[in-house]
Design a protein around this motif. Structure first.
Motif, PDB file in Angstrom:
ATOM      1  N   ARG A  31       0.818  -1.209   0.000  1.00  0.00           N
ATOM      2  CA  ARG A  31       0.000   0.000   0.000  1.00  0.00           C
ATOM      3  C   ARG A  31       0.855   1.263   0.000  1.00  0.00           C
ATOM      4  NH1 ARG A  31      -2.531  -0.252   4.893  1.00  0.00           N
ATOM      5  NH2 ARG A  31      -3.537  -2.148   4.124  1.00  0.00           N
ATOM      6  N   TYR A  32       2.010   1.197   0.696  1.00  0.00           N
ATOM      7  CA  TYR A  32       2.883   2.374   0.813  1.00  0.00           C
ATOM      8  C   TYR A  32       4.151   2.250  -0.046  1.00  0.00           C
ATOM      9  CZ  TYR A  32       0.172   3.911   4.883  1.00  0.00           C
ATOM     10  OH  TYR A  32      -0.814   4.329   5.718  1.00  0.00           O
ATOM     11  N   LYS A  33       4.111   1.388  -1.040  1.00  0.00           N
ATOM     12  CA  LYS A  33       5.337   1.106  -1.806  1.00  0.00           C
ATOM     13  C   LYS A  33       5.914   2.350  -2.467  1.00  0.00           C
ATOM     14  CE  LYS A  33       2.678  -0.413  -5.864  1.00  0.00           C
ATOM     15  NZ  LYS A  33       2.420  -1.537  -6.791  1.00  0.00           N
ATOM     16  N   TRP A  34       5.055   3.230  -2.967  1.00  0.00           N
ATOM     17  CA  TRP A  34       5.574   4.429  -3.625  1.00  0.00           C
ATOM     18  C   TRP A  34       6.193   5.400  -2.616  1.00  0.00           C
ATOM     19  CZ3 TRP A  34       6.414   3.496  -8.320  1.00  0.00           C
ATOM     20  CH2 TRP A  34       5.556   2.724  -9.096  1.00  0.00           C
ATOM     21  N   SER A  35       5.605   5.461  -1.440  1.00  0.00           N
ATOM     22  CA  SER A  35       6.185   6.309  -0.375  1.00  0.00           C
ATOM     23  C   SER A  35       7.540   5.762   0.067  1.00  0.00           C
ATOM     24  CB  SER A  35       5.231   6.372   0.822  1.00  0.00           C
ATOM     25  OG  SER A  35       4.000   6.941   0.452  1.00  0.00           O
ATOM     26  N   ILE A  36       7.601   4.435   0.216  1.00  0.00           N
ATOM     27  CA  ILE A  36       8.875   3.797   0.590  1.00  0.00           C
ATOM     28  C   ILE A  36       9.922   4.046  -0.484  1.00  0.00           C
ATOM     29  CG2 ILE A  36      10.001   1.569   0.980  1.00  0.00           C
ATOM     30  CD1 ILE A  36       7.362   0.589   2.217  1.00  0.00           C
ATOM     31  N   LEU A  37       9.516   3.867  -1.735  1.00  0.00           N
ATOM     32  CA  LEU A  37      10.439   4.071  -2.848  1.00  0.00           C
ATOM     33  C   LEU A  37      10.914   5.514  -2.919  1.00  0.00           C
ATOM     34  CD1 LEU A  37      11.814   2.892  -5.353  1.00  0.00           C
ATOM     35  CD2 LEU A  37       9.757   3.481  -6.662  1.00  0.00           C
ATOM     36  N   LEU A  38       9.995   6.453  -2.717  1.00  0.00           N
ATOM     37  CA  LEU A  38      10.350   7.880  -2.782  1.00  0.00           C
ATOM     38  C   LEU A  38      11.317   8.263  -1.666  1.00  0.00           C
ATOM     39  CD1 LEU A  38       9.926  10.641  -4.083  1.00  0.00           C
ATOM     40  CD2 LEU A  38       7.955  10.980  -2.548  1.00  0.00           C
ATOM     41  N   PHE A  39      11.033   7.792  -0.437  1.00  0.00           N
ATOM     42  CA  PHE A  39      11.908   8.098   0.696  1.00  0.00           C
ATOM     43  C   PHE A  39      13.300   7.519   0.494  1.00  0.00           C
ATOM     44  CE2 PHE A  39      13.730   7.048   4.844  1.00  0.00           C
ATOM     45  CZ  PHE A  39      13.633   8.268   5.499  1.00  0.00           C
ATOM     46  N   THR A  40      13.343   6.256   0.035  1.00  0.00           N
ATOM     47  CA  THR A  40      14.632   5.604  -0.208  1.00  0.00           C
ATOM     48  C   THR A  40      15.401   6.309  -1.314  1.00  0.00           C
ATOM     49  OG1 THR A  40      13.659   3.478   0.437  1.00  0.00           O
ATOM     50  CG2 THR A  40      15.741   3.411  -0.764  1.00  0.00           C
ATOM     51  N   LEU A  41      14.699   6.734  -2.343  1.00  0.00           N
ATOM     52  CA  LEU A  41      15.332   7.423  -3.465  1.00  0.00           C
ATOM     53  C   LEU A  41      15.916   8.765  -3.048  1.00  0.00           C
ATOM     54  CD1 LEU A  41      15.896   7.335  -6.506  1.00  0.00           C
ATOM     55  CD2 LEU A  41      13.694   8.487  -6.877  1.00  0.00           C
ATOM     56  N   ILE A  42      15.176   9.495  -2.218  1.00  0.00           N
ATOM     57  CA  ILE A  42      15.652  10.814  -1.758  1.00  0.00           C
ATOM     58  C   ILE A  42      16.908  10.658  -0.913  1.00  0.00           C
ATOM     59  CG2 ILE A  42      15.102  12.779  -0.269  1.00  0.00           C
ATOM     60  CD1 ILE A  42      12.194  12.517  -1.187  1.00  0.00           C
ATOM     61  N   VAL A  43      16.874   9.740   0.055  1.00  0.00           N
ATOM     62  CA  VAL A  43      18.023   9.540   0.945  1.00  0.00           C
ATOM     63  C   VAL A  43      19.237   9.052   0.162  1.00  0.00           C
ATOM     64  CG1 VAL A  43      18.910   8.232   2.906  1.00  0.00           C
ATOM     65  CG2 VAL A  43      16.578   9.128   2.960  1.00  0.00           C
ATOM     66  N   THR A  44      19.009   8.107  -0.754  1.00  0.00           N
ATOM     67  CA  THR A  44      20.118   7.591  -1.553  1.00  0.00           C
ATOM     68  C   THR A  44      20.705   8.670  -2.457  1.00  0.00           C
ATOM     69  OG1 THR A  44      19.045   5.406  -1.564  1.00  0.00           O
ATOM     70  CG2 THR A  44      20.807   5.769  -3.157  1.00  0.00           C
ATOM     71  N   SER A  45      19.845   9.520  -3.000  1.00  0.00           N
ATOM     72  CA  SER A  45      20.321  10.624  -3.848  1.00  0.00           C
ATOM     73  C   SER A  45      21.172  11.602  -3.042  1.00  0.00           C
ATOM     74  CB  SER A  45      19.128  11.356  -4.475  1.00  0.00           C
ATOM     75  OG  SER A  45      18.376  10.490  -5.295  1.00  0.00           O
ATOM     76  N   LEU A  46      20.733  11.892  -1.823  1.00  0.00           N
ATOM     77  CA  LEU A  46      21.523  12.772  -0.954  1.00  0.00           C
ATOM     78  C   LEU A  46      22.867  12.131  -0.615  1.00  0.00           C
ATOM     79  CD1 LEU A  46      18.748  14.064   1.497  1.00  0.00           C
ATOM     80  CD2 LEU A  46      19.865  15.344  -0.333  1.00  0.00           C
ATOM     81  N   ALA A  47      22.868  10.816  -0.422  1.00  0.00           N
ATOM     82  CA  ALA A  47      24.118  10.104  -0.137  1.00  0.00           C
ATOM     83  C   ALA A  47      25.058  10.166  -1.338  1.00  0.00           C
ATOM     84  CB  ALA A  47      23.827   8.654   0.231  1.00  0.00           C
ATOM     85  N   ILE A  48      24.501  10.063  -2.536  1.00  0.00           N
ATOM     86  CA  ILE A  48      25.323  10.159  -3.747  1.00  0.00           C
ATOM     87  C   ILE A  48      25.928  11.552  -3.863  1.00  0.00           C
ATOM     88  CG2 ILE A  48      25.243  10.159  -6.270  1.00  0.00           C
ATOM     89  CD1 ILE A  48      23.107   7.968  -6.082  1.00  0.00           C
ATOM     90  N   LEU A  49      25.118  12.577  -3.597  1.00  0.00           N
ATOM     91  CA  LEU A  49      25.634  13.953  -3.645  1.00  0.00           C
ATOM     92  C   LEU A  49      26.722  14.168  -2.594  1.00  0.00           C
ATOM     93  CD1 LEU A  49      22.311  15.970  -4.135  1.00  0.00           C
ATOM     94  CD2 LEU A  49      24.081  15.508  -5.837  1.00  0.00           C
ATOM     95  N   PHE A  50      26.514  13.582  -1.400  1.00  0.00           N
ATOM     96  CA  PHE A  50      27.518  13.697  -0.344  1.00  0.00           C
ATOM     97  C   PHE A  50      28.817  13.018  -0.755  1.00  0.00           C
ATOM     98  CE2 PHE A  50      29.589  11.709   3.335  1.00  0.00           C
ATOM     99  CZ  PHE A  50      29.909  12.846   4.076  1.00  0.00           C
ATOM    100  N   ALA A  51      28.697  11.818  -1.341  1.00  0.00           N
ATOM    101  CA  ALA A  51      29.887  11.082  -1.777  1.00  0.00           C
ATOM    102  C   ALA A  51      30.629  11.832  -2.879  1.00  0.00           C
ATOM    103  CB  ALA A  51      29.487   9.687  -2.254  1.00  0.00           C
ATOM    104  N   LEU A  52      29.868  12.445  -3.791  1.00  0.00           N
ATOM    105  CA  LEU A  52      30.500  13.210  -4.872  1.00  0.00           C
ATOM    106  C   LEU A  52      31.160  14.485  -4.367  1.00  0.00           C
ATOM    107  CD1 LEU A  52      27.819  12.881  -7.707  1.00  0.00           C
ATOM    108  CD2 LEU A  52      30.048  11.753  -7.604  1.00  0.00           C
ATOM    109  N   SER A  53      30.653  15.029  -3.254  1.00  0.00           N
ATOM    110  CA  SER A  53      31.203  16.280  -2.728  1.00  0.00           C
ATOM    111  C   SER A  53      32.523  16.088  -1.983  1.00  0.00           C
ATOM    112  CB  SER A  53      30.198  16.945  -1.779  1.00  0.00           C
ATOM    113  OG  SER A  53      30.083  16.208  -0.565  1.00  0.00           O
ATOM    114  N   LYS A  54      32.831  14.831  -1.625  1.00  0.00           N
ATOM    115  CA  LYS A  54      34.053  14.562  -0.872  1.00  0.00           C
ATOM    116  C   LYS A  54      35.214  14.309  -1.824  1.00  0.00           C
ATOM    117  CE  LYS A  54      33.910  14.228   3.005  1.00  0.00           C
ATOM    118  NZ  LYS A  54      34.025  15.284   4.035  1.00  0.00           N
ATOM    119  N   PRO A  55      36.288  15.078  -1.699  1.00  0.00           N
ATOM    120  CA  PRO A  55      37.465  14.827  -2.545  1.00  0.00           C
ATOM    121  C   PRO A  55      38.202  13.567  -2.106  1.00  0.00           C
ATOM    122  CG  PRO A  55      37.924  16.584  -0.975  1.00  0.00           C
ATOM    123  CD  PRO A  55      36.475  16.237  -0.812  1.00  0.00           C
TER     124      PRO A  55
END
Length: 321
Positions: A31-55
């Motif tokens: 029932r909440y699969k899209w909410s779960i997917l959206l939350f996971t996608l946002i957090v993972t995207s922020l993690a990718i940006l954080f990883a890219l920001s580190k030299p």
């Protein structure tokens, strides 16, 4: 017989309840699969940006072998008299090279002199040093943006030196292998050139400081021995003092012949190859963020459903009343 049938019925009932619970959990997740997917996608995207920001982080290190230095000493009452006169004539346990280097690394007065002499506080994260930073995919826009926002241009020199001292105390590492006694002096930095520079300058300055301090004590001992030899008529004592003074003079000559005091350098610090990074572990950062966010999102969904179920049950009770 009836008891066995009753136990069998109870077991079947419990299994059915477990199946119903699992089905309900599955339905809730669906029932909440899209909410779960959206939350996971946002957090993972922020993690990718954080990883890219580190030299990238690089390490430069040198291997050192301690050189045994036997400190000649006097025994008995003469050593006690020398101590009362403020002259150290040996006999105590002198710290090793590793302990001496680590003691200097945590001494603010020494490190302040070192930082100012080599202009470390201005070079450590200077624009010239940042030019040597390496980023994943060559994308440095995130780091530049965050660095611009966080930079403090109103900081005083004393604060900058102290901050540099705290930074270097964590950047430079000095360890020794107990079996081989080999000392590893290393520095980690985003700029591979700066990492090498820190190892070279700290080793040179610390070695020079220890040599100057030790030779000062050495000269005091020689002067004391010479003074005692002039004022004594004991031939045996004069011979002993002459041997000790000769050993101290020999130690001074040998220290001038070595590049570094009390240690022999096996390998010189090198500038790390651009692909020879030690961090950050970008893939690990993203994977951990993805798994953690997925588990957290599912937990939040169950928590929301639990709270909602309690509210509905409470409303039913109120309506019936």
């Amino acid at each position: 017989m009836e008891t066995k049938i009753q136990n069998l019925e109870n077991t079947t009932h419990i299994q059915n309840e477990d199946e119903i619970d699992l089905r309900e959990l599955g339905k809730t997740i669906a029932r909440y699969k899209w909410s779960i997917l959206l939350f996971t996608l946002i957090v993972t995207s922020l993690a990718i940006l954080f990883a890219l920001s580190k030299p990238n982080e690089y390490e430069s290190k040198t291997l050192l072998m301690p050189q045994e230095s036997s400190k000649p000493s006097l025994g008995g009452g003469l050593a006690a008299l020398a101590g009362m006169a403020g002259v150290d004539v040996g006999g105590g346990g002198a710290p090793g090279a590793e302990e001496s280097f680590n003691a200097l690394l945590t001494n603010f007065d020494f490190m302040k002199t070192y930082i100012e002499k080599y202009d470390i506080h201005n070079k450590l994260d200077s624009h010239q040093s940042i030019k040597n930073y390496q980023f994943a995919l060559g994308y440095d826009k995130i780091y530049t943006f965050l660095e611009t926002k966080s930079s403090d241009k109103n900081i005083t020199k004393d604060e900058l030196v102290f901050n540099t001292f705290q930074n270097i105390s964590k950047t430079i590492m000095i360890t020794a292998d107990k079996k081989s006694s080999i000392i590893v002096m290393s520095a980690k930095h985003n700029d591979p050139v700066m990492a090498q520079y820190l190892v070279e300058t700290f080793l040179s300055f610390a070695s020079s400081y220890l040599k100057t301090k030790d030779m000062k004590d050495n000269d005091k001992q020689i002067a004391y021995y010479n003074e005692v030899m002039k004022n004594t008529s004991d031939i045996a004592l004069k011979v002993k003092l002459a041997e000790l003074a000769s050993a101290l003079i020999q130690k001074k000559v040998l220290s001038d012949a070595n590049e570094f005091y009390n240690v022999k350098q096996f390998t010189k610090p090198q500038i790390a190859y651009v692909k020879d990074k030690i961090g950050p572990k970008r893939a690990l950062i993203v994977v951990v963020a993805f798994v953690t966010s997925l588990i957290l999102s599912i937990f939040l969904v169950f928590l929301i459903e639990f709270i909602r179920g309690d509210k509905e049950a409470l409303e039913e009770i109120k309506s019936e009343a």
